[in-house]
Write a protein that holds these residues in place. Structure first.
Motif, mmCIF file in Angstrom:
data_model
loop_
_atom_site.group_PDB
_atom_site.id
_atom_site.type_symbol
_atom_site.label_atom_id
_atom_site.label_comp_id
_atom_site.label_asym_id
_atom_site.label_seq_id
_atom_site.Cartn_x
_atom_site.Cartn_y
_atom_site.Cartn_z
ATOM 1 N N SER A 25 0.815 -1.221 0.000
ATOM 2 C CA SER A 25 0.000 0.000 0.000
ATOM 3 C C SER A 25 0.843 1.264 0.000
ATOM 4 O O SER A 25 0.348 2.351 -0.322
ATOM 5 C CB SER A 25 -0.926 0.006 1.229
ATOM 6 O OG SER A 25 -0.151 -0.066 2.429
ATOM 7 N N ASN A 82 -3.309 -6.381 8.920
ATOM 8 C CA ASN A 82 -2.338 -5.367 8.492
ATOM 9 C C ASN A 82 -0.994 -5.558 9.194
ATOM 10 O O ASN A 82 0.065 -5.355 8.589
ATOM 11 C CB ASN A 82 -2.880 -3.960 8.776
ATOM 12 C CG ASN A 82 -4.014 -3.593 7.845
ATOM 13 O OD1 ASN A 82 -4.086 -4.096 6.723
ATOM 14 N ND2 ASN A 82 -4.913 -2.722 8.307
ATOM 15 N N GLN A 126 -4.814 -10.105 -0.442
ATOM 16 C CA GLN A 126 -3.649 -9.257 -0.194
ATOM 17 C C GLN A 126 -2.644 -9.951 0.716
ATOM 18 O O GLN A 126 -1.433 -9.966 0.440
ATOM 19 C CB GLN A 126 -4.090 -7.928 0.421
ATOM 20 C CG GLN A 126 -2.950 -6.932 0.596
ATOM 21 C CD GLN A 126 -3.416 -5.632 1.221
ATOM 22 O OE1 GLN A 126 -4.531 -5.548 1.752
ATOM 23 N NE2 GLN A 126 -2.570 -4.609 1.182
#
Length: 658
Positions: A25, A82, A126
């Protein structure tokens, strides 16, 4: 902060932020800067911890593991996706910057378990892609390959069948690297069984990679993985043959080459470029020349293998490689190489370009196309970057063997055409080529072929101008090496060395004078004029004919004849071997012409009456008079040689009556 030995190593506060800088990202520029910072830090640690390793781990690796491991484990232990992506992406980046530290962390007991648990509990695309990339990096090194668990391998197998192209590509490249690496590990471990079943796991992966390359128009990350996968698989003969025949795939691959120079980080564009070059290099690769011992070992290897390997052996034959090279060059490989050379400055890319160009120019038919695309300039650029002003001095050059490849390729081009056609009208480019060619000839690890073609290339350059010849002659250590090679056991190397000396004698006044006044060097030329190889005899007698225009050379040769009585018999042998009892060889036009010129220069160069009479007597005894008479009577002999022979006969006749 500079890491040291006297206090515990800690990650500086200003560097702590880079832990999270490698996630997809983040902007590409930020990731590039993070790579540079991480690389500088790791290098600093290694420079400060250069002592001997203990317990199998060097102090620098231990220090880096101590710093980075807590940060990585902290992220991997979190349930937040994350955080796991941050930990996995940083470990992936660390593999690219300092694989020893990354592999040590990867081998820790809970790391791989945490990674696989994360994608089983939170299987987002992801996260899965990031884990596949990490496993792909870990698959590239034996220590981390050994840490792979059955669960990790099973997960990769499932991920290869994902509907998402990015995950499918990342998982496939990891599977390829793991399978091929495992086979390589087994082949180097005498106690490990040769488990060929691992290699079968990659069946069909080449087709998957091809489909990902052709059908992907937007996802550069999966494209990079697919290209890297093809690069790994193109080592296999069947795969490289298939790729070379797939025009659509080649066109697509070559269109992916970035049109501008990439940044310093290992981003997708640089990975794609390097992968494409590796594919070209693998497709164009010829089998290395084997020694007799290696050939016998190869026969034993083939006997031990099953018949299924015969196809691969056939595909590695020179004629098959030649066909692959022709197809790849026809598809635009030279445009890719030229573009890559102009925009990339990494060692890996330079080595790939040099290797590929050497294999491409091995076939003479490709050399014109290589020259059209600035091949000589590309090679000179590679050579310049591989050396430094102090890099080469005779046989003690530190130049790596791999960097001899672009020099060898340059030699092949220099043999093919005139110096102007190869290097252009700028004489400076010709002068710049002398040193690397000289280095290759003198390199202790140079092959016989490299020395032979290096000698031939300098022979061609020596004909460009007297100044070029003088510069070649003045190249440090070269002339001594060439003189040694003129006595080499290999007839082709011997011939090439003598031909170079001949051109230097013709082109350089300094070399002419050096050889014309040396009895020892003239004696060698006389001996080589009687060599078994015709080419060597032509070059030696040619140099002798040139040198005998000097009175000094005539006097030295006279002394040699008076001492050893071998000069006149050799000249007779050159002109007409049939006059020598027991000799069955036929006359060679080139040798006849050189022989009569040598006889003329030598006999007419004798000034003292006593010596003239002695030489006339020995000429008769050696059969020289009969040989010259036969030349005059032979209607096939060219008129110039007949005229020279008549002049010598007239001189001998007059001298006998004076």
């Amino acid at each position: 902060m500079t890491p040291g030995h006297q206090q515990p190593l800690k990650l500086p506060d200003e560097l702590a932020h880079i832990i999270a800088a490698f996630t997809p990202s983040n902007p590409s520029d930020d990731r590039s800067k993070a790579y540079l910072v991480l690389s500088a830090f790791c290098q600093g640690v290694r420079q400060s911890n250069s002592s001997q390793q203990s317990d199998g781990i060097d102090p620098a690796t231990r220090a880096l593991v101590k710093v980075f491991s807590p940060f990585i484990l902290q992220r991997l232990e979190e349930t937040n996706e994350n955080d796991v992506i941050v930990g996995a992406s940083f470990l992936t980046a660390l593999f690219q910057v300092d694989w020893q530290a990354a592999a040590s962390i990867f081998q820790q007991e809970t790391v791989l378990e945490l990674i696989i648990d994360s994608v089983e509990l939170k299987p987002s695309i992801q996260l899965s892609v990031q884990v596949a990339h990490l496993l792909g990096q870990a698959s590239g090194y034996k220590p981390s390959r050994l840490a792979f668990s059955p669960e990790a391998i099973t997960w990769l197998e499932h991920a290869r069948n994902s509907k998402d192209s990015a995950l499918r590509a990342a998982a496939a490249i990891a599977a390829i690297k793991l399978a091929k690496g495992s086979v390589a590990d087994a082949s180097t471990d005498p106690l490990s069984p040769n488990n060929d079943s691992k290699s079968t796991n990659v069946d069909g992966l080449a087709q998957v990679m091809k489909e990902l390359v052709i059908g992907n128009d937007s996802d550069t990350s999966s494209l990079a993985d697919a290209v890297e996968g093809l690069a790994y698989m193109s080592i296999d003969p069947t795969v490289k043959e298939d790729i070379s025949r797939d025009t659509i795939l080649l066109k697509r691959l070559f269109s992916l080459v970035p049109k501008r120079k990439s940044g310093g980080a290992p981003d997708s564009s640089s990975t794609i470029l390097y992968g494409i070059l590796v594919i070209i290099t693998n497709i164009c690769s010829y089998r290395p020349q084997l020694t007799e011992e290696q050939k016998q070992m190869e026969k034993l290897r083939k006997m031990a293998k099953n018949s299924g390997t015969e196809t691969a052996d056939v595909l590695e034959k020179d004629d098959k490689v030649k066909g692959r090279v022709k197809r790849v060059v026809g598809a635009g490989a030279m445009e890719v190489i030229a573009l890559a050379a102009s925009q990339t400055d990494t060692v890996g890319v330079r080595v790939s370009i040099g290797t590929a160009l050497l294999d491409i120019v091995t076939d003479k038919e490709n050399r014109g196309k290589v020259l059209q695309h600035g091949g000589a300039k590309i090679l000179m650029g590679l050579i310049k970057k591989a050396t430094s002003p102090h890099a080469t001095k005779g046989n003690n050059t530190p130049l790596d063997i791999v960097h001899l490849q672009p020099i060898h390729a340059l030699a092949k081009l220099a043999i093919t055409a005139s110096p102007v056609q190869v290097f252009g009208p700028n004489v400076g480019a010709i002068y710049d080529a002398i040193r690397p060619l000289s280095v290759m000839i003198q390199h202790s690890s140079a092959t016989q072929l490299q020395r032979f073609e290096g000698l031939m290339a300098l022979t061609n350059l020596a004909s460009a101008s007297p100044d070029t010849a003088s510069r070649i002659a003045g190249s440090e250590g070269l002339l001594n090496k060439v003189e040694m090679l003129s006595l080499d056991d290999h007839p082709m190397i011997q011939r090439a060395a003598v031909e170079l000396i001949c051109n230097l004698v013709v082109g350089s006044d300094q070399i002419f004078e050096k050889y014309a006044t040396s009895k020892t060097k003239l004696q060698i030329f006389v001996a080589l004029s009687d060599a078994e190889d015709i080419g060597t005899r032509l070059a030696s007698s040619g140099a002798l004919a040139t040198l005998l225009s000097s009175p000094s050379a005539c006097n030295e040769l006279l002394s040699l004849q008076l001492d050893r009585h071998r000069v006149l018999p050799v000249l007779t042998q050159l002109i007409d071997p049939s006059v020598i009892p027991g000799e069955e060889a036929e006359s060679h036009p080139g040798l006849v012409h050189r022989g009569v010129v040598c006889a003329r220069q030598f006999m007419l160069g004798i000034s003292e009456k006593e010596n003239r009479e002695q030489m006339c007597k020995e000429a008769k005894e050696a059969g020289l008079v009969d040989a010259l008479s036969n030349v005059v009577q032979d209607k096939k002999t060219d008129l110039e040689a007949v005229g020279v022979a008549l002049e010598v006969l007239k001189y001998l006749g007059n001298s006998r009556h004076k």
